[in-house]
Scaffold this motif. Sequence first.
Motif, short mmCIF file in Angstrom:
data_model
loop_
_atom_site.label_atom_id
_atom_site.label_comp_id
_atom_site.label_asym_id
_atom_site.label_seq_id
_atom_site.Cartn_x
_atom_site.Cartn_y
_atom_site.Cartn_z
N GLN A 25 59.55 61.90 87.01
CA GLN A 25 59.05 62.31 88.32
C GLN A 25 59.36 61.29 89.42
O GLN A 25 59.68 61.67 90.54
CB GLN A 25 57.55 62.55 88.25
CG GLN A 25 57.21 63.69 87.31
CD GLN A 25 55.72 63.89 87.14
OE1 GLN A 25 54.91 63.04 87.50
NE2 GLN A 25 55.36 65.01 86.57
N HIS A 26 59.21 60.01 89.12
CA HIS A 26 59.41 58.95 90.11
C HIS A 26 59.99 57.72 89.44
O HIS A 26 59.80 57.52 88.24
CB HIS A 26 58.09 58.55 90.77
CG HIS A 26 57.40 59.66 91.47
ND1 HIS A 26 57.88 60.25 92.60
CD2 HIS A 26 56.24 60.31 91.18
CE1 HIS A 26 57.07 61.20 93.00
NE2 HIS A 26 56.07 61.26 92.15
N ALA A 27 60.66 56.89 90.23
CA ALA A 27 61.19 55.63 89.71
C ALA A 27 61.24 54.61 90.84
O ALA A 27 61.37 54.96 92.02
CB ALA A 27 62.58 55.84 89.12
N VAL A 82 52.60 52.76 79.38
CA VAL A 82 51.22 53.19 79.53
C VAL A 82 51.22 54.71 79.41
O VAL A 82 51.92 55.40 80.16
CB VAL A 82 50.63 52.76 80.89
CG1 VAL A 82 49.22 53.31 81.07
CG2 VAL A 82 50.66 51.25 81.04
N GLU A 83 50.44 55.22 78.46
CA GLU A 83 50.35 56.67 78.27
C GLU A 83 48.99 57.15 78.78
O GLU A 83 47.96 56.55 78.48
CB GLU A 83 50.49 57.01 76.79
CG GLU A 83 50.43 58.49 76.52
CD GLU A 83 50.61 58.83 75.04
OE1 GLU A 83 50.55 60.04 74.73
OE2 GLU A 83 50.78 57.93 74.22
N SER A 84 49.01 58.22 79.55
CA SER A 84 47.78 58.83 80.04
C SER A 84 47.90 60.35 79.88
O SER A 84 48.95 60.85 79.47
CB SER A 84 47.54 58.47 81.50
OG SER A 84 48.44 59.18 82.34
N ASP A 85 46.86 61.05 80.25
CA ASP A 85 46.92 62.51 80.19
C ASP A 85 47.91 63.08 81.20
O ASP A 85 48.37 64.21 81.07
CB ASP A 85 45.53 63.12 80.40
CG ASP A 85 44.94 62.80 81.75
OD1 ASP A 85 45.23 61.71 82.30
OD2 ASP A 85 44.17 63.62 82.28
N LEU A 86 48.28 62.28 82.20
CA LEU A 86 49.21 62.72 83.24
C LEU A 86 50.67 62.42 82.91
O LEU A 86 51.58 62.93 83.56
CB LEU A 86 48.85 62.09 84.58
CG LEU A 86 47.44 62.41 85.08
CD1 LEU A 86 47.16 61.64 86.35
CD2 LEU A 86 47.28 63.90 85.29
N GLY A 87 50.89 61.55 81.92
CA GLY A 87 52.26 61.20 81.55
C GLY A 87 52.40 59.75 81.15
O GLY A 87 51.43 59.11 80.74
N PHE A 88 53.62 59.24 81.30
CA PHE A 88 53.97 57.90 80.86
C PHE A 88 54.48 57.06 82.03
O PHE A 88 55.33 57.51 82.79
CB PHE A 88 55.09 57.95 79.82
CG PHE A 88 54.73 58.73 78.59
CD1 PHE A 88 54.07 58.12 77.54
CD2 PHE A 88 55.06 60.07 78.49
CE1 PHE A 88 53.73 58.84 76.40
CE2 PHE A 88 54.73 60.80 77.35
CZ PHE A 88 54.07 60.18 76.30
N LEU A 100 62.34 47.56 86.50
CA LEU A 100 62.63 48.97 86.70
C LEU A 100 61.45 49.73 86.12
O LEU A 100 61.04 49.47 84.98
CB LEU A 100 63.92 49.32 85.97
CG LEU A 100 64.47 50.72 86.04
CD1 LEU A 100 64.71 51.14 87.48
CD2 LEU A 100 65.77 50.81 85.25
N ALA A 101 60.86 50.61 86.91
CA ALA A 101 59.68 51.35 86.46
C ALA A 101 59.86 52.83 86.77
O ALA A 101 60.51 53.19 87.76
CB ALA A 101 58.43 50.83 87.16
N LEU A 102 59.29 53.66 85.91
CA LEU A 102 59.32 55.10 86.19
C LEU A 102 58.07 55.75 85.65
O LEU A 102 57.34 55.18 84.85
CB LEU A 102 60.58 55.76 85.65
CG LEU A 102 60.87 55.80 84.16
CD1 LEU A 102 59.98 56.77 83.40
CD2 LEU A 102 62.32 56.19 83.93
N PHE A 103 57.85 56.97 86.15
CA PHE A 103 56.75 57.78 85.66
C PHE A 103 57.31 59.12 85.22
O PHE A 103 58.09 59.75 85.94
CB PHE A 103 55.70 58.00 86.76
CG PHE A 103 54.44 58.61 86.20
CD1 PHE A 103 53.49 57.81 85.59
CD2 PHE A 103 54.21 59.97 86.26
CE1 PHE A 103 52.34 58.35 85.05
CE2 PHE A 103 53.07 60.53 85.72
CZ PHE A 103 52.12 59.71 85.11
#
Length: 141
Positions: A25-27, A82-88, A100-103
């Motif tokens: 979704q985002h980075a 990090v894992e949540s109910d919304l994703g990673f 570098l980070a992403l969701f």
Amino acid sequence: MSAPSPTSGDLAWVLTPLLELPGVQHAVVATGDGLVEGASPGLDRASGERVAAMTATLHAAARAFTTAFTNAEAPQLAQTVVESDLGFAVVVPAGRNTTLALFAEPGAKLGDIAYQMQVQVTALTRAMHAPTRQSDTAARP
């Protein structure tokens, strides 16, 4: 349908292949001290800055957490997830003082994402260490 091209920051080009992966979704490309170097277009400026700042904090906490378990002075992190109910949320070091980070959404294939992140880290590292080119006019006597 392909993802829109990143629009923010000098290093945003590294995000394009990641944003094309299903579920991403985002980075963000961030400095080690939490400044945005590039962000996906879906993140507004304030969100990108928060993500960059939290990326630095998350990575520092992961190092401290590893040290607490191992007593190693300076563990080298490969990735923090990090894992949540919304994703990673996935953070990887991307060279000296860069991350570098992403969701990604819950159903995303983390193996594919981790692989492409490493490909992009390699490209980013090469670009950051490439010698500066001189223009043709500068090379002429």
